[in-house]
Design a protein around this motif. Structure first.
Motif, short mmCIF file in Angstrom:
data_model
loop_
_atom_site.label_atom_id
_atom_site.label_comp_id
_atom_site.label_asym_id
_atom_site.label_seq_id
_atom_site.Cartn_x
_atom_site.Cartn_y
_atom_site.Cartn_z
N PRO A 276 0.89 -1.29 -0.04
CA PRO A 276 0.14 0.00 -0.04
C PRO A 276 0.79 1.23 0.13
O PRO A 276 0.36 2.18 -0.88
CB PRO A 276 -0.96 -0.25 1.29
N GLU A 277 2.12 1.29 0.73
CA GLU A 277 2.78 2.57 1.00
C GLU A 277 3.45 2.70 -0.53
O GLU A 277 3.54 3.85 -1.05
CB GLU A 277 3.78 2.26 1.91
N LEU A 278 3.89 1.83 -1.40
CA LEU A 278 4.30 1.92 -2.67
C LEU A 278 3.38 2.38 -3.37
O LEU A 278 3.28 3.27 -4.40
CB LEU A 278 4.76 0.45 -3.33
N PHE A 279 1.96 1.66 -3.54
CA PHE A 279 0.86 2.28 -4.18
C PHE A 279 0.49 3.71 -4.05
O PHE A 279 0.45 4.68 -4.81
CB PHE A 279 -0.52 1.47 -3.83
N ASP A 280 0.61 4.18 -2.73
CA ASP A 280 0.29 5.93 -2.46
C ASP A 280 1.44 6.47 -3.08
O ASP A 280 0.87 7.45 -3.65
CB ASP A 280 0.02 5.69 -0.94
N ALA A 281 2.57 6.07 -2.92
CA ALA A 281 3.81 6.71 -3.67
C ALA A 281 3.65 6.96 -5.13
O ALA A 281 3.67 8.07 -5.67
CB ALA A 281 5.26 6.17 -3.19
N ALA A 282 2.95 5.67 -5.90
CA ALA A 282 2.96 5.90 -7.13
C ALA A 282 1.64 6.78 -7.58
O ALA A 282 1.85 7.38 -8.57
CB ALA A 282 2.78 4.27 -7.71
N ASP A 283 0.47 6.59 -6.59
CA ASP A 283 -0.55 7.42 -6.84
C ASP A 283 -0.26 8.90 -6.90
O ASP A 283 -0.77 9.71 -7.89
CB ASP A 283 -1.56 7.10 -5.93
N GLN A 284 0.56 9.27 -5.78
CA GLN A 284 0.72 10.50 -5.53
C GLN A 284 1.79 11.31 -6.96
O GLN A 284 1.61 12.28 -7.18
CB GLN A 284 1.53 10.85 -4.26
N THR A 285 2.70 10.32 -7.28
CA THR A 285 3.76 10.74 -8.25
C THR A 285 2.81 10.91 -9.44
O THR A 285 3.28 11.99 -10.19
CB THR A 285 4.71 9.73 -8.35
N VAL A 286 2.16 9.88 -9.98
CA VAL A 286 1.64 10.09 -11.11
C VAL A 286 0.53 11.49 -11.07
O VAL A 286 0.34 11.94 -12.13
CB VAL A 286 0.69 8.82 -11.42
N ALA A 287 -0.07 11.68 -10.07
CA ALA A 287 -1.14 12.71 -10.02
C ALA A 287 -0.26 14.02 -10.06
O ALA A 287 -0.68 14.86 -10.74
CB ALA A 287 -1.81 12.84 -8.61
N ALA A 288 0.94 14.18 -9.54
CA ALA A 288 1.93 15.02 -9.53
C ALA A 288 2.33 15.49 -10.81
O ALA A 288 2.73 16.74 -11.36
CB ALA A 288 2.86 15.17 -8.57
N LEU A 289 2.61 14.33 -11.75
CA LEU A 289 3.23 14.53 -13.06
C LEU A 289 2.31 14.98 -14.26
O LEU A 289 2.53 15.28 -15.25
CB LEU A 289 3.72 13.14 -13.50
N ARG A 290 0.96 15.35 -13.76
CA ARG A 290 -0.10 16.01 -14.60
C ARG A 290 0.30 17.33 -14.52
O ARG A 290 -0.48 18.06 -15.55
CB ARG A 290 -1.48 15.71 -14.13
N ASN A 291 1.04 17.81 -13.63
CA ASN A 291 1.48 19.27 -13.75
C ASN A 291 2.95 19.54 -14.02
O ASN A 291 3.78 18.55 -13.98
CB ASN A 291 1.32 19.77 -12.36
N PRO A 292 3.16 20.77 -14.53
CA PRO A 292 4.54 21.04 -15.13
C PRO A 292 5.59 21.10 -14.09
O PRO A 292 5.01 21.55 -12.87
CB PRO A 292 4.30 22.21 -15.92
N GLY A 293 6.74 20.80 -14.18
CA GLY A 293 7.82 21.25 -13.08
C GLY A 293 8.03 20.13 -12.20
O GLY A 293 7.11 19.31 -11.97
N GLY A 294 9.17 20.11 -11.63
CA GLY A 294 9.77 19.23 -10.56
C GLY A 294 9.60 17.76 -10.95
O GLY A 294 9.72 16.80 -10.21
N VAL A 295 9.83 17.49 -12.37
CA VAL A 295 9.74 16.04 -12.60
C VAL A 295 11.09 15.25 -12.52
O VAL A 295 10.49 14.22 -11.79
CB VAL A 295 9.85 15.79 -14.30
N ALA A 296 12.24 15.77 -12.32
CA ALA A 296 13.45 15.01 -12.02
C ALA A 296 13.50 14.71 -10.58
O ALA A 296 13.35 13.41 -10.23
CB ALA A 296 14.46 15.91 -12.27
N SER A 297 12.87 15.80 -9.70
CA SER A 297 12.95 15.33 -8.18
C SER A 297 11.75 14.28 -7.94
O SER A 297 11.94 13.46 -7.01
CB SER A 297 13.05 16.51 -7.33
N LEU A 298 10.71 14.49 -8.48
CA LEU A 298 9.57 13.53 -8.11
C LEU A 298 9.99 12.19 -8.41
O LEU A 298 9.54 11.14 -7.61
CB LEU A 298 8.07 14.21 -9.03
N LEU A 299 10.41 12.04 -9.68
CA LEU A 299 10.98 10.76 -9.98
C LEU A 299 11.74 10.04 -9.08
O LEU A 299 11.80 8.98 -8.74
CB LEU A 299 11.39 10.72 -11.41
#
Ligand SMILES: [Zn+2]
Length: 251
Positions: free
Chosen positions: A112-135
């Protein structure tokens, strides 16, 4: 055969027949699930447009007891993944998240913790900026949650604290830094700058959100990527497909 409900991220959709697809889903409740989606390829099929790559959906599926594929019976889209216009960085980064989830997790092994991290990352990647550190944050969280996190401060062989100055020996095979004594005779050891190790630790710290304010210059990002790319390739036994697209990500 039991009917199960789950929240899922769509990792892969492949054609199975003229009207059906096989979908790979990463669910919060059950881990990775592969299921047959009958009628998914029909224009007005039962799933409409829910089975969209990296989309978040609520699903119902029939869990088969034998080796047979599970059967998807319902999928309702909660959030579609659409990168911001004109920037491929977000798209590549999201594809890489899907690739890692698919490769790193086993069927019916929930994290579940990995799921939540993936969910938050994919959601954030819908917006511009911060891609390198998000990943990077996602990758390091995945390594930690799955028990593959490298030792960054203490020697992976003898447990002694390794002084974080200049360049530090880092072993891909042993999975972390080595002290000067343990370095001798080891293979697949690279020299990583102490600053990069400190940045890795900061990006990985689950209790610290200061990574969001991190400004990565090209040189530091290049070195971080090199360390992690090698580490993943060693861990997975091959180079992830998306790696070649990650070098040019901008923060
Ligand atoms: Zn040592």
């Amino acid at each position: 055969m039991s009917s199960e409900k789950a929240t899922a991220i769509v990792l892969r959709v492949i054609e199975f027949s003229e009207t059906s697809s096989i979908v790979t889903l990463f669910t919060r409740e059950f881990g990775k699930v592969r299921a047959l989606a009958k009628g998914a390829r029909r224009p007005k099929g039962p799933f409409e447009s829910a089975l969209d790559l990296l989309g978040l959906c609520r699903i119902v599926f029939l869990r088969k007891s034998s080796d047979a594929l599970d059967l998807l019976t319902e999928a309702k889209l909660e959030r579609r993944f659409r990168p911001p216009g004109g920037d491929l960085s977000n798209l590549y980064a999201a594809y890489y998240v899907a690739e890692l989830l698919n490769e790193l997790t086993d069927d019916y092994d929930p994290h579940p913790e990995l799921f939540d991290a993936a969910d938050q990352t994919v959601a954030a990647l819908r917006n511009p900026g911060g891609v390198a550190s998000l990943l990077l944050r996602f990758e390091l969280t995945a390594l930690r949650v799955l028990g593959h996190f490298p030792s960054l401060e203490t020697c992976v062989e003898c447990g002694k604290t390794v002084e974080s100055v200049g360049r530090v020996s880092f072993s891909q095979i042993a999975g972390g830094v080595l002290c000067k004594q343990c370095r001798v005779g080891q293979k697949s050891v690279i020299a990583v700058s102490a600053g990069v190790l400190q940045t890795l630790a900061r990006l990985a710290d689950p209790g610290n959100e200061s990574w969001r304010r991190l400004e990565l210059d090209r040189r530091t990002y290049g070195e971080l990527r090199a360390v992690l790319n090698h580490y993943w390739s060693h861990l997975l036994g091959h180079q992830p497909r998306m790696h070649r697209f990650l070098g040019s990500l901008v923060n």
